[in-house]
Write an enzyme that holds these catalytic residues in place. Structure first.
Site, PDB file in Angstrom:
ATOM      1  N   SER A  58       0.815  -1.345   0.297  1.00 33.29           N
ATOM      2  CA  SER A  58      -0.057  -0.096  -0.144  1.00 33.29           C
ATOM      3  C   SER A  58       0.798   1.263   0.018  1.00 33.29           C
ATOM      4  CB  SER A  58      -0.848   0.091   1.216  1.00 33.29           C
ATOM      5  OG  SER A  58      -0.403  -0.387   2.421  1.00 33.29           O
ATOM      6  N   GLU A 116       5.433   1.899  10.913  1.00 33.79           N
ATOM      7  CA  GLU A 116       5.737   0.465  10.783  1.00 33.79           C
ATOM      8  C   GLU A 116       6.476   0.284  11.834  1.00 33.79           C
ATOM      9  OE1 GLU A 116       4.905  -2.118   8.984  1.00 33.79           O
ATOM     10  OE2 GLU A 116       6.245  -2.917  10.572  1.00 33.79           O
ATOM     11  N   ASP A 157       4.097   2.714  17.004  1.00 31.74           N
ATOM     12  CA  ASP A 157       2.614   1.998  17.045  1.00 31.74           C
ATOM     13  C   ASP A 157       1.970   3.066  16.285  1.00 31.74           C
ATOM     14  OD1 ASP A 157       0.294   0.712  17.983  1.00 31.74           O
ATOM     15  OD2 ASP A 157      -0.122   2.417  18.851  1.00 31.74           O
ATOM     16  N   ASP A 159      -4.465  -0.830   8.429  1.00 27.17           N
ATOM     17  CA  ASP A 159      -4.477  -2.014   7.930  1.00 27.17           C
ATOM     18  C   ASP A 159      -3.600  -2.818   9.082  1.00 27.17           C
ATOM     19  OD1 ASP A 159      -4.387  -4.161   6.481  1.00 27.17           O
ATOM     20  OD2 ASP A 159      -2.809  -3.587   5.180  1.00 27.17           O
TER      21      ASP A 159
HETATM   22  N1  SAM Z   1      -0.479  -2.048   4.395  1.00 24.24           N
HETATM   23  C1  SAM Z   1       0.585  -2.795   4.109  1.00 24.24           C
HETATM   24  C2  SAM Z   1      -0.001  -3.303   2.804  1.00 24.24           C
HETATM   25  O1  SAM Z   1      -1.060  -3.434   2.494  1.00 24.24           O
HETATM   26  O2  SAM Z   1       0.763  -3.256   1.920  1.00 24.24           O
HETATM   27  C3  SAM Z   1       0.483  -4.398   4.923  1.00 24.24           C
HETATM   28  C4  SAM Z   1       0.563  -4.168   6.218  1.00 24.24           C
HETATM   29  S1  SAM Z   1       0.681  -5.673   7.146  1.00 24.24           S
HETATM   30  C5  SAM Z   1      -0.910  -6.112   7.318  1.00 24.24           C
HETATM   31  C6  SAM Z   1       0.776  -4.914   8.863  1.00 24.24           C
HETATM   32  C7  SAM Z   1       2.084  -4.310   9.211  1.00 24.24           C
HETATM   33  O3  SAM Z   1       1.983  -3.519  10.560  1.00 24.24           O
HETATM   34  C8  SAM Z   1       3.042  -5.331   9.565  1.00 24.24           C
HETATM   35  O4  SAM Z   1       4.178  -4.976   8.708  1.00 24.24           O
HETATM   36  C9  SAM Z   1       3.766  -5.199  11.057  1.00 24.24           C
HETATM   37  O5  SAM Z   1       5.084  -5.348  11.228  1.00 24.24           O
HETATM   38  C10 SAM Z   1       2.982  -3.859  11.369  1.00 24.24           C
HETATM   39  N2  SAM Z   1       2.770  -3.671  12.590  1.00 24.24           N
HETATM   40  C11 SAM Z   1       2.252  -4.405  13.536  1.00 24.24           C
HETATM   41  N3  SAM Z   1       1.855  -3.955  14.704  1.00 24.24           N
HETATM   42  C12 SAM Z   1       2.181  -2.433  14.503  1.00 24.24           C
HETATM   43  C13 SAM Z   1       1.666  -1.391  15.121  1.00 24.24           C
HETATM   44  N4  SAM Z   1       1.134  -1.348  16.515  1.00 24.24           N
HETATM   45  N5  SAM Z   1       2.035   0.018  14.861  1.00 24.24           N
HETATM   46  C14 SAM Z   1       2.735  -0.138  13.463  1.00 24.24           C
HETATM   47  N6  SAM Z   1       3.003  -1.213  12.627  1.00 24.24           N
HETATM   48  C15 SAM Z   1       2.603  -2.368  13.210  1.00 24.24           C
END
Ligand code: SAM
Length: 257
Positions: free
Chosen positions: A97, A115, A137, A158
């Site tokens: 995304s 991220e 976060d 996401d």
């Molecule tokens: N949005 C991306 C896409 O569609 O290409 C995919 C994102 S993936 C579903 C979720 C991401 O959130 C992962 O890379 C993970 O490392 C990260 N993540 C997990 N907990 C998080 C947090 N509390 N805050 C930010 N990032 C986080």
């Protein structure tokens, strides 16, 4: 402790659903000259190699974008991003995304992405050197920067839903985001699960935001017994025409069954 890595799932049918509608909304927003802000709470690494061991192991991209890419005309915003990605990075490259946003936005627009995973964050910064990337976060990052400048724009939420509390806490976050950024388009992706863990979250969201667009597609689980059987996008202040674009997309998913 973060264990989710999107490379295992990149280009799956949920990504096709989310990324097609994201590209459509960003193309809509950039039709006008006015600058826009793009905010993303859970960015991932932005650029995926679908020939990587992790992606091949699950076979989700083979079930997803490999089958879906012919659904879209060459001038569809999602096709343009897919083509730009493979032209620049090779036939196995797939845009996450943040890359879809970077490819659609202009120099006058702004991108702010969170991220939390250090390796994913490093890869994200390498892929998108001009984006503002927060190793933080995502929910807290959004509270700290909304409303963004410029005020027109879109936020994608996401999460990986690794933290089971997310289903309970997300409606409260979104209530505050929608109040703080009272002109922003706010889009939440969520999985449709056989356990129905998403149900109460959706009930709260629909109650708080009765005019939002709730769009869902269903598909067979990636493996027999897998809990995810569909993909949902909940969009507050959906742009004009999004419901129609989503309905067309759904006809393709329906034919897969
Ligand atoms: N949005 C991306 C896409 O569609 O290409 C995919 C994102 S993936 C579903 C979720 C991401 O959130 C992962 O890379 C993970 O490392 C990260 N993540 C997990 N907990 C998080 C947090 N509390 N805050 C930010 N990032 C986080």
């Amino acid at each position: 402790m973060l264990s989710y890595q999107h490379i295992y799932h990149a280009g799956n049918l949920a990504d096709v659903h989310k990324h097609c509608l994201l590209a459509w909304m960003l193309a809509y927003l950039t039709r006008k000259d006015k600058p826009v802000s793009y905010v993303e709470t859970h960015g991932g690494r932005a650029l995926y190699d679908l020939s990587a061991e992790e992606a091949v192991k699950t076979g989700e991209a083979a079930q997803g974008i490999a089958r879906a890419k012919d659904w879209f005309s060459t001038d569809h915003p999602y096709t343009k991003c897919l083509t730009q990605t493979t032209d620049l990075h090779g036939q196995n490259a797939y845009p996450g995304s943040p890359l879809i946003a970077a490819q659609t936005l202009r120099d006058t627009d702004s991108m702010t992405i969170a991220e939390l995973h250090p390796a994913e964050r490093n890869a994200l910064e390498l892929a998108l050197p001009t984006a503002k990337v927060h190793c933080a976060d995502g929910f807290a990052m959004a509270h700290s920067i909304l409303p963004p400048t410029p005020r027109r724009g879109l936020m994608l939420i996401d999460p990986s839903f690794e933290v089971k509390d997310d289903y309970q806490t997300i409606p409260g976050h979104i209530r505050k985001y929608a109040r703080a950024w009272n002109v922003g388009i706010i889009a939440l992706w969520y999985p449709i699960l056989t356990s129905n863990a998403h149900d109460n979250m959706l009930k709260s969201l629909v109650k708080d935001h009765p005019d939002a667009l709730r769009h869902e597609v269903r598909f067979l689980p990636a493996k027999p017994g897998h809990g995810m059987v569909g993909s949902g996008l909940f969009v507050i202040r959906p742009p004009f025409g999004l419901a129609e674009a989503a309905a067309i997309l759904k006809t393709h998913f329906d034919k897969l069954k």
